[in-house]
Scaffold this active site. Sequence first.
Site, PDB file in Angstrom:
ATOM      1  CD1 TRP A 160      -1.614   2.389   2.252  1.00 15.51           C
ATOM      2  CD2 TRP A 160      -3.060   1.674   0.553  1.00 15.51           C
ATOM      3  NE1 TRP A 160      -2.369   3.339   2.076  1.00 15.51           N
ATOM      4  CE2 TRP A 160      -3.361   2.955   1.129  1.00 15.51           C
ATOM      5  CE3 TRP A 160      -3.543   0.878  -0.349  1.00 15.51           C
ATOM      6  CZ2 TRP A 160      -4.404   3.585   0.476  1.00 15.51           C
ATOM      7  CZ3 TRP A 160      -4.639   1.664  -0.803  1.00 15.51           C
ATOM      8  CH2 TRP A 160      -5.262   2.792  -0.253  1.00 15.51           C
ATOM      9  CG  ASP A 197      -1.509   3.064 -19.556  1.00 15.95           C
ATOM     10  OD1 ASP A 197      -1.617   3.915 -20.045  1.00 15.95           O
ATOM     11  OD2 ASP A 197      -2.400   2.352 -19.087  1.00 15.95           O
TER      12      ASP A 197
END
Length: 289
Positions: free
Chosen positions: A94, A196
């Site tokens: 995270w 991307d």
Amino acid sequence: MKQLLQNGLDQLGINESIQSFKSVSGGDINEAFYVRTGNHEYFVKLNRQVSPDFFEFEKRGLEKIKATDSIAVPKVYGVKTDVQSGTPMLWLEWIEGKKAFGTDSQLGEQLAQMHMNKQSKYGFDEKSFIGRLEQKNHLSDSWLEYYRNCRLAGQLEIGRERQTITGDRERKLVKLLVCLDQWVPEKPHASLLHGDLWGGNWMVGAEGRPHLIDPSVLYGDNEFELAFTNLFGGFSDKFYEAYQSVFPLSDTYHDLEPLYQLYYLLVHLNMFGETYGGSVDRILDRYVG
């Protein structure tokens, strides 16, 4: 859902119990969750409509970026498929932080350092994805050949199937493929590319370090990456100044930029429809109209 996530932890061999979890933003393709145990915080992406290859490709991309020792990525814990439901999951560290002044300068400098790692081939050696679309791939000695036959021609095939590339648009794109060598170099510096890199695919972690997320990696011209960062915005002048202080752009970059942006516009056209058709047509008209 809690049991499915706990099954993923167990399959990873992590002996922890989930204390809490919540749904978070994870793009328009996957379900995404924040998961907290007694010792760690995790980011989990899952998708009930894809094969594990979908997340294995992302995992491999993050590991390749990390191996350049130039820019941070979240720690990858692994890809596991829930035995009962068949749902694949990608488990990551995270990352939570706020983009602040100077962070995008770090991003530009470190991205350039990543691009400076020269590769021996262009393309990629396995199936890959951009959004929900599977991409044709192989390794090539020619960037021109790979960009023409895999990237642009690959989207042409999808567009024909989906009826997004027809008529005059189809004719012009075919014509462009034939004369692409007028602008696209055959053997530029072969960089590892994120693939991307729009403004939502980087974030800030501990100590203000920029992290790349959600890669669609390939080996190719570094200017292909820079062209996409310019397409939808989200990067400051400081980002580009810092990048060029490490890896200056070529004199032909501005002639190339629309041709490199064309690939991403074709992807968006094939995924989201005619909203992007006008932008595609303007680029085709510029080069072969």
